[in-house]
Design an enzyme around this catalytic site. Structure first.
Site, PDB file in Angstrom:
ATOM      1  N   HIS A 348       0.795  -1.221   0.000  1.00  0.00           N
ATOM      2  CA  HIS A 348       0.000   0.000   0.000  1.00  0.00           C
ATOM      3  C   HIS A 348       0.831   1.276   0.000  1.00  0.00           C
ATOM      4  CE1 HIS A 348      -4.239  -1.265   0.530  1.00  0.00           C
ATOM      5  NE2 HIS A 348      -3.717  -2.341   1.063  1.00  0.00           N
ATOM      6  N   LYS A 536      -9.103  13.372   4.688  1.00  0.00           N
ATOM      7  CA  LYS A 536      -8.247  12.191   4.631  1.00  0.00           C
ATOM      8  C   LYS A 536      -7.312  12.231   5.835  1.00  0.00           C
ATOM      9  CE  LYS A 536      -6.832  13.386   0.532  1.00  0.00           C
ATOM     10  NZ  LYS A 536      -6.905  12.160  -0.242  1.00  0.00           N
ATOM     11  N   ARG A 537      -6.538  11.188   6.021  1.00  0.00           N
ATOM     12  CA  ARG A 537      -5.559  11.163   7.102  1.00  0.00           C
ATOM     13  C   ARG A 537      -4.610  12.349   6.966  1.00  0.00           C
ATOM     14  NH1 ARG A 537      -0.635   8.259   7.172  1.00  0.00           N
ATOM     15  NH2 ARG A 537      -1.250   7.320   5.193  1.00  0.00           N
ATOM     16  N   LYS A 542       0.379  14.189   1.999  1.00  0.00           N
ATOM     17  CA  LYS A 542      -0.957  14.472   1.455  1.00  0.00           C
ATOM     18  C   LYS A 542      -1.184  15.970   1.262  1.00  0.00           C
ATOM     19  CE  LYS A 542      -2.912  10.228   3.409  1.00  0.00           C
ATOM     20  NZ  LYS A 542      -3.365   9.513   2.200  1.00  0.00           N
ATOM     21  N   THR A 644      -8.691   6.284  -2.235  1.00  0.00           N
ATOM     22  CA  THR A 644     -10.053   5.827  -2.536  1.00  0.00           C
ATOM     23  C   THR A 644     -11.051   6.948  -2.281  1.00  0.00           C
ATOM     24  OG1 THR A 644     -10.189   4.841  -0.326  1.00  0.00           O
ATOM     25  CG2 THR A 644      -9.657   3.369  -2.162  1.00  0.00           C
ATOM     26  N   LYS A 648     -14.661   8.172  -4.261  1.00  0.00           N
ATOM     27  CA  LYS A 648     -15.950   8.445  -3.608  1.00  0.00           C
ATOM     28  C   LYS A 648     -16.474   9.821  -3.996  1.00  0.00           C
ATOM     29  CE  LYS A 648     -14.204   5.564   0.080  1.00  0.00           C
ATOM     30  NZ  LYS A 648     -13.396   5.586   1.304  1.00  0.00           N
TER      31      LYS A 648
END
Length: 800
Positions: A348, A536-537, A542, A644, A648
């Protein structure tokens, strides 16, 4: 009991009175939730039993999915949808004066995961059951989950996530299927009948008790199982366990929290305990079930496929070897062939810190027999490497499973599995060509891609029922079973009637989210504004920081010119930072400090608002995704394996602002360049800078007044009373040379947002882009991903 609303109401009232010994008038919403949950579990029990019996009679493969996380969310309404009884239940409850949505709010999100890893696992379980595939999950029944996030004065505060406080209506405790796990102690080697035997002495024994949760497929009688293990003291203790209370505390800690802080040795030991606890209990259970059906353990890999979700369950490889060697008496070569033909592995990440390594001084004492087996695996593998690369000590050292006093879990996974998959095309290529190139050269046949997917049953049908109805009214209902049929919406991308209904539904969802924001944060936001969302995390790669620096810059422009002609925007964040991740928590504080200043400034005429929604979770996400206009997917190219959340948002008609990273690339290829907003460097450019250098963040700081202004505002107290509050962020951008290229991508990010603004003002074009994104999102269904796994890796067939 669910045949019609009258039968439902009768049974509901009877069950309520018999269970709680009270009248309906005296009952509470919590009572109603518990009763309805038990009724659903009773309703599926026959199918659950029949599914397991069918699997026992069937000679096809059983698939077991081992994951440290399963981010399930709430199950009540999801189960009603999959069973096709939500209408009966809704109408029956309404006639009793009960609102089903109010009952749903009683249910806690299951505290079994944190981010995309766990949500992927949950989506896969849903797809496996819906596709009638014999696939089950194994995880840990965390008592508290990760943590419940609260924002106090802008800072993240962690509270225990007490999701089991009122029990768990969906689970069935199966104490009779408990197994024992052994830690510590020493290994006694002795000879018996001419064979070397191993005996674990003086071990500390922990009992793993399974709690089974039904996984209900959509419009099918298949009910698979998610088995969650709870750590409990063993009934028979070793004689040398003197401190019973210490032993009890240490045992129960194993299943108490997801991802305990591993900054010190105590935390590392607990994490390693969790991982072995998961795989040992699961494998003992799998092998017991197998032997009840088949006699010959030598055929194990022909009937069983075990998939490990990232490196956390990699100890399944030496644990299966241990059982085959020590319990079943197989010779090494035969046990190894079975093991490496049973295990498949999903990688991952390319982040080195996420590719787990364990110090030998911790690993060996805690898991003495497992360490011996890994030593032997490593020795034999290094001999193979020597045969292929004689004299190349550097390559062998780099590929070894044990090196530099560390046990390398990713290397063990690569050596001990028959399949290694990445989770997006670019991610898999980076693994093959860069991060794991040595292993790809040695095992080219193992590597393959399986782009992640999401279940449209959760993220469209449940989360966005009005859009679901519009899609069904427009193209029929076949897309529910075959999500690729969403492509039929392309015929309506210029249909004004369809587009106006799409706009109306989006607006209704935005109004609903605005109400939630007002209730939770006390902030009034404009539903007519662009809802620009990044949830998100919280992690540096990110790049929530890039987003907030852009907001700061936009605020500065509005302060200079309050009449600046921009479409009003509401920037929405949701994210948890790992409790020990100091830098990420500073980013959260910065977002909230910027929000506090911006939202109170009346001179900017409410043209921008900033909202941080605390305790981001599945149930909250179900309100956010349908209401979003813009989806922020802005990770540094090459860093996000797949994502992901991007899928969505896409499925709910939000448009992506993103880098060429992860699944964003495949999204762009599907919808075309004109229907997505791409900016910044690509992966090759980023990796080239890492490899060759040439980037200096200070050059951007000194030569661009806009960048200098926002970076200086991190130091001068503009957004916080204390000048040094954001020093770690300032230092990360300048002193540490901005390793995620926030400043380098600043202008291209600003420019793409100007394009977003201009496009949004042309509502017809915007809605057409949304329609195209929804139409193409069916490609990212987890049903498609699971079919690819079944065809290419597991080689499993449908049972029914």
């Amino acid at each position: 009991m669910f045949t019609n609303k009258e039968a439902f109401k009768t049974y509901f009232l009877q069950k309520l009175e018999m269970t709680y010994g009270k009248t309906f008038e005296d009952s509470t919403s919590s009572d109603h939730f518990q009763i309805l949950g038990h009724m659903i579990r009773e309703y599926v029990s026959t199918n659950w039993i029949n599914t397991n019996e069918a699997y026992r009679k069937n000679q096809g493969k059983q698939v077991y999915y081992l994951s440290i996380e399963f981010l399930l969310g709430r199950l009540l309404y999801h189960n009603l949808i999959n069973l096709g009884i939500e209408k009966v239940v809704t109408e029956g409850l309404n006639e009793l004066g009960i609102n089903l949505r109010d009952i749903e709010e009683i249910e806690h999100d299951a505290g079994l995961g944190n981010g995309g890893l766990g949500r992927l696992a949950a989506c896969f379980l849903d797809s496996l059951a819906t596709l009638n595939l014999p696939g089950h999950g194994f995880g840990i029944r965390y008592k508290h989950g990760l943590f419940e996030q609260r924002i106090v004065d802008g800072y993240q505060i962690e509270l225990p996530e007490q999701w089991l406080k009122h029990g768990q209506v969906w689970e069935v405790r199966k104490e009779d299927l408990a197994v024992d796990i052994q830690f510590w102690g020493n290994i006694d080697m002795y000879e018996k009948d001419g064979k070397l035997q191993f005996r674990h002495l003086n071990a500390e024994t922990v009992t793993a008790v399974p709690h089974d949760v039904p996984v209900i497929g959509y419009d099918t009688t298949t009910v698979n199982t998610l088995r969650l293990w709870n750590a409990e003291p063993a009934s028979l203790l070793a004689k040398d366990v003197n401190d019973i209370m210490r032993y009890k505390r240490e045992t129960e800690k194993i299943s108490e929290f997801l991802y305990p802080d591993d900054a010190n040795d105590e935390g590392k030991i607990l994490r390693l305990k969790q991982q072995y606890f998961l795989v040992s209990s699961s494998l003992q259970s799998i092998i017991k079930n197998y032997k009840q059906q088949y006699k010959d353990i030598r055929n194990f890999h022909q009937h069983i496929s075990i998939h490990i979700n990232d490196t956390h369950p990699v100890l399944a490889i030496p644990e299966l070897m241990r059982i085959l060697l020590d319990n079943e008496g197989l010779p090494w070569e035969e046990a190894w062939e079975i093991t490496k033909n049973t295990i498949s592995y999903t990688n991952h990440t390319t982040l080195s810190e996420a590719l787990e390594k364990w110090p030998i001084y911790i690993f060996q004492p805690l898991l003495p027999r497992i360490y011996m087996i890994i030593q032997e695996i490593n020795e034999r593998f290094c001999n193979e490497l020597w045969d292929k690369y004689p004299g190349d000590f550097h390559k062998i050292e780099n590929m070894a499973i044990i090196a530099h006093s560390m046990v390398k879990m990713a290397h063990l996974a690569l050596v001990g599995s028959y399949s290694v998959n990445g989770v997006a095309e670019i991610h898999t290529e980076i693994l093959k060509t860069r991060e794991m190139n040595d292993f790809y050269q040695f095992f080219p046949q193992k590597f393959n891609n399986k782009t992640n997917g999401i279940t449209h049953r959760r993220w469209l049908i449940k989360a966005n029922p009005k859009l679901t109805q519009l899609v069904t009214d427009t193209i029929g209902s076949e897309w529910i079973h075959q999500p690729g049929q969403l492509n039929e919406l392309l015929h309506f991308q210029q249909d004004n009637g369809f587009l106006q209904q799409l706009a109306s539904i989006k607006q209704e969802n935005k109004i609903q989210l605005a109400k939630i924001i007002k209730e939770s944060n006390g902030i009034t936001v404009n539903p007519e504004s662009i809802f620009d969302v990044q949830v998100k995390r919280l992690h540096a790669y990110k790049r929530q920081l890039l987003n907030v620096l852009h907001i700061m810059h936009l605020y500065n422009r509005l302060k200079e010119n309050p009449n600046l002609d921009i479409t009003p925007r509401t920037f929405i964040f949701g994210a948890k930072a790992s409790p020990g991740y100091y830098y990420a928590k500073k980013i959260i504080k910065l977002i909230n400090s910027v929000a506090d200043k911006v939202n109170k400034d009346k001179t900017i005429q409410d043209k921008i608002k900033v909202v941080f929604l605390e305790n981001y979770r599945v149930s909250l996400a179900e309100h956010i995704f349908p209401a979003a206009d813009v989806s922020e997917q802005i990770s540094t190219a090459s860093k996000e394996a797949s994502g992901t959340g991007n899928m969505k948002f896409m499925m709910n008609g939000a448009l992506t602002v993103g880098t060429l990273d992860g699944a964003n690339i495949e999204m762009k290829d599907l919808v075309g360049d004109d229907n997505i907003f791409i900016f910044g460097m690509n992966a090759d450019e980023v990796l080239g800078l890492y490899q060759n250098g040439g980037y200096r963040s200070t050059e951007y700081y000194h030569h661009d007044k806009r960048i200098k202004e926002v970076v200086d505002q991190l130091k001068n107290g503009f957004f916080h009373d204390t000048n040094n509050e954001f020093d770690p962020i300032f230092d990360s951008l300048l002193i540490e040379n901005d390793q995620y290229f926030v400043l380098k991508d600043f202008h291209s990010y600003e420019n793409i947002h100007q394009v977003v603004d201009e496009t949004y003002q042309n509502q017809q074009k915007w809605l057409q882009m949304c329609a195209i994104n929804i139409a193409k999102s069916g490609h990212f269904s987890s049903d498609r991903t699971i079919k690819e796994y079944a065809d290419d890796i597991w080689k499993i067939k449908a049972t029914f």
